[in-house]
Design an enzyme around this catalytic site. Sequence first.
Site, PDB file in Angstrom:
ATOM      1  N   CYS A 101       0.868  -1.184   0.000  1.00 56.32           N
ATOM      2  CA  CYS A 101       0.000   0.000   0.000  1.00 56.32           C
ATOM      3  C   CYS A 101       0.899   1.226   0.000  1.00 56.32           C
ATOM      4  O   CYS A 101       1.582   1.492   0.994  1.00 56.32           O
ATOM      5  CB  CYS A 101      -0.926   0.027   1.202  1.00 56.32           C
ATOM      6  N   MET A 311      -4.551   5.131  -5.396  1.00 61.04           N
ATOM      7  CA  MET A 311      -3.679   4.324  -4.569  1.00 61.04           C
ATOM      8  C   MET A 311      -2.239   4.793  -4.771  1.00 61.04           C
ATOM      9  O   MET A 311      -1.826   5.088  -5.895  1.00 61.04           O
ATOM     10  CB  MET A 311      -3.788   2.849  -4.943  1.00 61.04           C
TER      11      MET A 311
END
Length: 389
Positions: A101, A311
């Site tokens: 992430c 993201m």
Amino acid sequence: MPQIKIPATYMRGGTSKGVFFKLSDLPEAARQPGVARDQLLLRVMGSPDPYEKQIDGMGAATSSTSKTVIASKSASPEHDVDYLFGQVSIDKPFVDWSGNCGNLSAAVGPFAITNGLVDPARIPDNGVVEVRIWQVNIHKTIVSRVPIVNGEVQETGDFELDGVTFPAVEIPVAFMDPADGEGAIFPTGNLVDELEVPGVGTLKATMINAGIPTVFINAADIGYTGAELQDAINSDNKALAMFETIRAYGALRMGLIGDVNDAGNRQHTPKVAFVAPSADYVSSSGKNVQAADIDLVVRALSMGKLHHAMMGTAAVAIAAAAAIEGTLVSLAAGGGKRNEVTFGHPSGSLRVGAEANLIEGRWHIEQAVMSRSARVLMEGFVKVPGDSF
């Protein structure tokens, strides 16, 4: 069974948030990969939830908020902290460990410093400490520059990040050699492929392993402008099914799965994103994004839904693809050689940088850089029933 409590920190990093743990604070059964760890994290987040609300847990029912981090002091002398990321499914009993992430990467440095995972001798009274992070999922180095004031991590500031309501301190994050695998940025060997997707057609696609495996397609080829907001996609079950089919066949073509039916067991990767030339639009917050201020527009899906912003790892993929002439991202941005790009996303815009070099016939990205912010939201303990893992 009574509940047990586990030390934890709830943090925002970039446009995501998640529950952070020190490895040594986890129950012994969950200190190594396996069923016990997955079951614990699922229960912490409130999954699997057939209502898709995660009411009985720390998750907030979106891919951006159903995230967990496990950090530990690194065994490598070249790194300060080992960082493991788990993307927790909302409605399925599944934790995806297949990728990183990028947004929460910005919070790992501050968490590591505050929790004693960085040598105190390296932390100035005032200044910046460079935290070298080993990303365990993808075996890559991340370098985070964390501001320090009076010996403690600075969290407040005036840096504004589209997709985050309030300003905070700026944290530059560099993703070193961000290609997945053994440097194979383009797993098919091509900058652009013809991707056959049953029920959809044959689409031009740039499939890249940088930051996170990502399948880029042209918005116009699937009937979109590239300026869509979440509701236009997430309220359309037919569209979501189409994107999942594209993702599955992209995963197969990239060699991430051996059978198209295996895509459901790899929800976190690859991502699917669609691109288009720059355009004027109004963001989800009501902000006017001007075509003159951006190079292209990009929309990306995460865990089956259009992301509310972008993201961090996909932003790395965008930076890498934009730096390589001939990719769909580069073409949408107007072509030509560049080492940074500003793209529009549903919440606003973001600038990212990367430099590409062709070495012995293979593309190489030394690093991709972006600025994020991070803040502790709550620290203390999470509680779970003692028989939940």
